[in-house]
Every structure is written in structure tokens, then in C-alpha cells.
Scaffold this active site. Structure first.
Site, mmCIF file in Angstrom:
data_model
loop_
_atom_site.group_PDB
_atom_site.id
_atom_site.type_symbol
_atom_site.label_atom_id
_atom_site.label_comp_id
_atom_site.label_asym_id
_atom_site.label_seq_id
_atom_site.Cartn_x
_atom_site.Cartn_y
_atom_site.Cartn_z
ATOM 1 N N ASP A 84 22.368 61.833 17.249
ATOM 2 C CA ASP A 84 23.812 62.569 17.301
ATOM 3 C C ASP A 84 23.418 64.254 17.593
ATOM 4 O O ASP A 84 23.137 64.622 16.466
ATOM 5 C CB ASP A 84 24.964 62.564 16.371
ATOM 6 C CG ASP A 84 26.075 62.966 16.605
ATOM 7 O OD1 ASP A 84 26.102 64.285 17.223
ATOM 8 O OD2 ASP A 84 27.291 62.562 16.493
ATOM 9 N N HIS A 85 23.139 64.708 18.844
ATOM 10 C CA HIS A 85 22.578 65.806 18.919
ATOM 11 C C HIS A 85 23.193 67.002 18.151
ATOM 12 O O HIS A 85 22.795 67.963 17.869
ATOM 13 C CB HIS A 85 22.409 66.481 20.300
ATOM 14 C CG HIS A 85 23.492 66.925 21.171
ATOM 15 N ND1 HIS A 85 24.699 66.191 21.678
ATOM 16 C CD2 HIS A 85 24.125 68.016 21.425
ATOM 17 C CE1 HIS A 85 25.518 66.840 22.191
ATOM 18 N NE2 HIS A 85 25.134 67.983 22.026
ATOM 19 N N HIS A 103 30.283 63.053 17.554
ATOM 20 C CA HIS A 103 30.001 64.756 17.239
ATOM 21 C C HIS A 103 31.226 64.905 16.179
ATOM 22 O O HIS A 103 30.731 65.507 15.081
ATOM 23 C CB HIS A 103 29.991 65.477 18.425
ATOM 24 C CG HIS A 103 29.257 65.304 19.479
ATOM 25 N ND1 HIS A 103 27.924 64.380 19.121
ATOM 26 C CD2 HIS A 103 29.121 65.057 20.603
ATOM 27 C CE1 HIS A 103 27.340 64.118 20.395
ATOM 28 N NE2 HIS A 103 27.982 64.568 21.292
#
Ligand code: BG6
Length: 479
Positions: free
Chosen positions: A171-172, A234
Site C-alpha cells: 500500500d504505497h 489507503h
């Protein structure tokens, strides 16, 4: 497990993410001497390229996305790159890929950035060709499914070849420095934690606003929508970091154990606690932009905006709403978390005509990282007509406080952690499934109630119903 990989195998090596993020991040890590001298990067995708062809492809991407980078650094980085064409549906082609990867000295890190439909055949091919052995770990880029069931299917397929401790779900947002700083703010200061609960916090707001629209991602975005594209991952990760109990240490198990408890405490929301929207034509940043349906070329029921009033059913957060909103074509690109504290229990200044406002902590995540705490102060004066109080900001601009250290993009951190084998900033299977569980229930309720997105003008803060969602509780979105 604790090996530092000396081979990195990139699936989707010619894709958009590779060009924009992965190659630039790896090049920056290389330039800073952060990866082993002998790290070899093998790219693979369907395109028929050889090593030199891929190096030329990568050079073009790097010159475009790292325009200020030294040419010498790019040249020496390109020398690390190899390429093997592969159709992931053809298991027999994996033998040639394995030959290209060779025998790593320490271990292999694999990064999968491909369409989810290719996950299962890719895993099967990796297993059959011996690339999924004990000295291999795998990083998986989203989307990991479109619902709980499909995500389980992917996770099961991955688990057949890679145990959880060698699976790194990306999950950047967790790779963003500013998101990690949330943990420092909460757990490296004594000030906030005693107040971080329902007794002292009135509500929390989390906004992830984007100015961009569909950006040509027709096949992926349409049908996915904001809830699955942004909230499922996110925003729920941000919520988990804001709401979790203090972990005993900053390590993968302790941090993820606490996050998953929060995700499991999410209450199923009522139909009137969510608003969806789809952007119409308008203007963003002074530029006229077309409607979503026009960009898409056909009408659609996909939501490009969602606002939710969420609740956590646990002791700490009983009765504290978490207002979440995210959307495309909003007036500005901003990600921020607002912690709205309660009023003081009794104002000693009320008899002198002064009004107090509750404190508020605003944590700006992007584009700039700023932390602002609003405090009440006395307006200077002799107070002949009574005392006046005013809210004043205590402002921390991270770019001033830490002017020296280089700003890193999320994928630099995540690729390095994948290479080195640190799972703290990766999402565990139970987290992903708890996230999907909650999202699926929301979608099921939309289907039951025939909810379709309301139109909003590009460049506005979404449909007016989203404003009403907060205002009917006496809450104003922070803008
Ligand atoms: C991605 C979404 O995960 O995150 C995109 O698929 C979105 O739709 C992007 O634009 C936002 O990331 P960032 O880092 O620009 O906030």
C-alpha cells in the site's frame, strides 16, 4: 528470512508504474549506494525486448521521470538491468526466466505489478520454475482483488507458493515518510496519547483529495471506483494508524497486530452515512475539464467521490465519528488528517464574555507535510471590556525542520524494505481481508438501496450531500 536480495525480478517491467515509480526509485537507491553492488534487476513483460532494448526503454523513462538526474548515475544504473520476455499464461516460458535470473548469491525479491488476472498463472509459473524457493520473497501491487472473495482467491494462490512471512502486500501510502511520521507524532511524544480517545476527541476527519481525473485508466478505474481504489486501502490504512493502540515495538508483527484490531472494529455503516458522487464538467486549477462520462466515452455508475461517516466499536473510540472523503477532480491535491478535540469542560472566561474554541490538530500528509495545532490565546489588551480569546496556530513545517534530508518517494522505501525483507510497512493478509469485509458490506448496501453517484462539478468539494453529511452533526469539513 533475513537475507538481503541480490536479484530483483520485476513483473510488469514496461508498465506505467515501472516507468513512473519503480525504475526512478531503484535508480535513486542505486545512486545513493543503498543497494548491494551486485544487485541485478531482471525485468519481464510481454514485449519482445532484449537486455539492451530494455535498458534503452528504461533510459527513456528515467529521463522523463527523473529529469534532473545525473546522466552518469543513470548509465551505471542501467548496467544492472536485464530483460526476459514472458507471457505469464505460458508456464513453460518460466524456465527461460529462471535461467535469466540465475542463482542468487543471497536471495531473490520479486515484484508483481501486473493485472490481477495474471497473479495466479504467475505464481504457478514461479513455483514450477523453482523461483519461489525459500530464498525468494514476493511483493504484490494493488489491486489485490475486487471484493473479499476475489482477494481471498488471490491470497490463497500466493500462499500456495509463498508463506505470509515472504509475502509483501504494497500500500504505497505506508511508504510515504509523512504517513510514518504519524506514528512518531503519536508514539514518540507524551503530549497526545493521554488525550487520544473519545473522552477528549470529538471527531476525526481524513481527506484524500485529488485534482486528476480518469487519466486514461479506463479499464481499471471504471467499475472499480473511489471506494475500492482509495478507501479500501489507503484511507483505511490511515485510519488504522490514527486509531490503533500503541504497539509494543515498531516491528512488523506488533504494528500489524494493532492495525488489524482497528479494522475489525469498523462498524457496518448505515445507508445515510455514505455519499457518492461522479464529477461533471468544470474547472480545476483554472483549466476547463470534461465530465467523467465524457472522458470515459459513455455513461457510467462508477463513483469518483465518496464521503463516509465511519465508527469504531471499541473502548477508545466509542461515539467518535471518523469522517472520510476522497475524490477526483477536487479543487486541490491534499491529504490531511484532522483531529478535532472537545471543548474544555468548563470555561473560566465565560463570565468575562470570552468564547473558547476547542483545540484542533491538523496533520498535513501531502503535498506539504505540516503539523498545525490550534491553541487558544488571550488577545493582548487591558480587557476593560472583557477578555478576548482567539485561536492561534502552532505550526511545524517539516520542510523547515528537516531542510537537509533528501525527500524520498514512497516506492524507494518500499523497494528497499522488500529487498531487505522488512515487512513493517506492508499489509498483512488479515488486514486486507478486514478491509474488504467492510467495503463489501458498503457496496452490498448500495446495491440494496439502488444508490447511484450524485453529480458534482469538477473543481468543487464533491456533492452538497457530502457537506451535509458532516454538517448535520454540526461538523464542518476542514478546507
Ligand atoms: C492509487 C490510486 O493507489 O493512488 C490512484 O489507484 C490514485 O487512483 C493514487 O490517484 C494516489 O496516490 P498519491 O500517492 O498520488 O496520493
Amino acid at each position: 528470512m533475513s537475507f538481503s536480495a541480490d536479484r530483483l525480478l520485476l513483473f510488469g517491467a514496461t508498465g506505467d508504474l515501472a516507468q513512473r515509480m519503480l525504475l526512478p526509485s531503484l535508480c535513486a537507491l542505486h545512486d545513493d549506494g543503498l543497494v548491494a553492488e551486485d544487485l541485478v534487476i531482471v525485468g519481464t513483460a510481454r514485449s519482445e525486448l532484449d537486455d539492451a532494448g530494455y535498458q534503452a526503454f528504461a533510459r527513456t523513462a528515467l529521463e522523463r521521470f527523473l529529469p534532473d538526474f545525473r546522466k552518469g548515475a543513470i548509465d551505471s544504473f542501467l548496467a544492472r538491468l536485464r530483460y526476459q520476455p514472458l507471457d505469464a499464461n505460458q508456464t513453460d516460458q518460466f524456465a527461460a526466466l529462471a535461467a535469466k535470473v540465475g542463482t542468487p548469491r543471497a536471495g531473490l525479491a520479486i515484484f508483481l505489478s501486473t493485472a490481477p488476472s495474471l497473479f495466479e498463472p504467475t505464481i504457478a509459473g514461479l513455483k514450477a520454475s523453482g523461483l519461489a524457493g525459500e530464498a525468494s520473497r514476493i511483493g504484490l501491487e494493488k489491486p489485490l482483488g475486487t471484493c473479499l472473495e476475489s482477494s481471498r482467491q488471490i491470497n490463497d494462490a500466493v500462499a500456495r507458493a509463498f508463506p505470509e512471512e515472504r509475502t509483501f502486500r504494497i500500500d504505497h501510502y505506508l511508504g510515504k515518510e509523512t504517513v510514518q511520521n504519524l506514528l512518531a507524532l503519536r508514539f514518540a511524544n507524551i503530549l497526545f496519547e493521554p488525550l487520544w480517545n473519545a473522552a477528549h476527541i470529538d471527531h476525526v476527519q481524513i481527506t484524500v483529495a485529488e485534482t486528476v481525473g480518469l487519466e486514461g485508466r479506463v479499464s481499471f478505474y471504471d467499475g472499480a471506483g473511489a471506494l475500492r481504489d482509495m478507501v479500501q486501502n489507503h484511507m483505511l490504512q490511515l485510519l488504522a494508524l490514527v486509531a490503533m493502540e500503541p504497539p509494543a515495538s515498531f516491528d512488523a508483527t506488533a504494528v500489524r497486530d494493532e492495525k488489524v484490531k482497528v479494522l475489525r472494529a469498523l462498524r457496518l455503516i448505515a445507508p445515510d452515512e455514505v455519499v457518492t458522487g461522479q464529477y461533471g464538467a468544470g474547472a480545476v486549477g483554472g483549466q476547463a475539464v470534461p465530465a467523467y462520462a465524457e472522458e470515459l466515452g459513455q455513461p457510467s455508475d462508477t463513483e469518483t467521490f465518496v464521503a463516509i461517516k465511519a465508527h469504531l466499536d471499541n473502548w477508545r473510540w466509542k461515539g467518535v465519528p471518523f469522517y472520510l472523503r476522497t475524490g477526483k477532480r477536487l479543487p486541490e491535491r491534499t491529504t490531511e488528517i484532522v483531529i478535532q478535540f472537545r471543548h474544555v469542560p468548563h470555561s473560566i472566561f465565560a463570565g468575562k464574555g470570552a468564547r473558547t474554541e476547542p483545540n484542533r490538530l491538523v496533520i498535513g500528509i501531502q503535498p506539504e507535510e505540516n503539523i498545525t495545532l490550534s491553541l487558544m490565546a488571550k488577545v493582548p489588551g487591558l480587557d476593560r471590556d472583557g477578555i478576548r480569546l482567539r485561536s492561534v496556530p502552532l505550526d511545524i513545517r517539516m520542510s523547515d525542520a528537516f531542510a537537509g534530508p533528501k525527500k524520498r518517494i514512497a516506492y524507494e522505501r518500499l523497494l528497499l524494505d522488500l529487498i531487505e525483507g522488512d515487512q513493517t510497512l506492508f499489509v498483512r493478509r488479515d488486514e486486507v481481508e478486514a478491509q474488504w469485509d467492510w467495503i463489501d458490506a458498503i457496496r452490498a448496501s448500495w446495491a440494496d438501496h439502488g444508490l447511484t453517484p450524485r453529480p458534482y462539478t469538477s473543481g468543487s468539494w464533491g456533492p452538497s450531500a457530502a457537506i451535509a453529511l458532516a454538517e448535520r452533526d454540526g461538523v464542518h469539513w476542514h478546507e
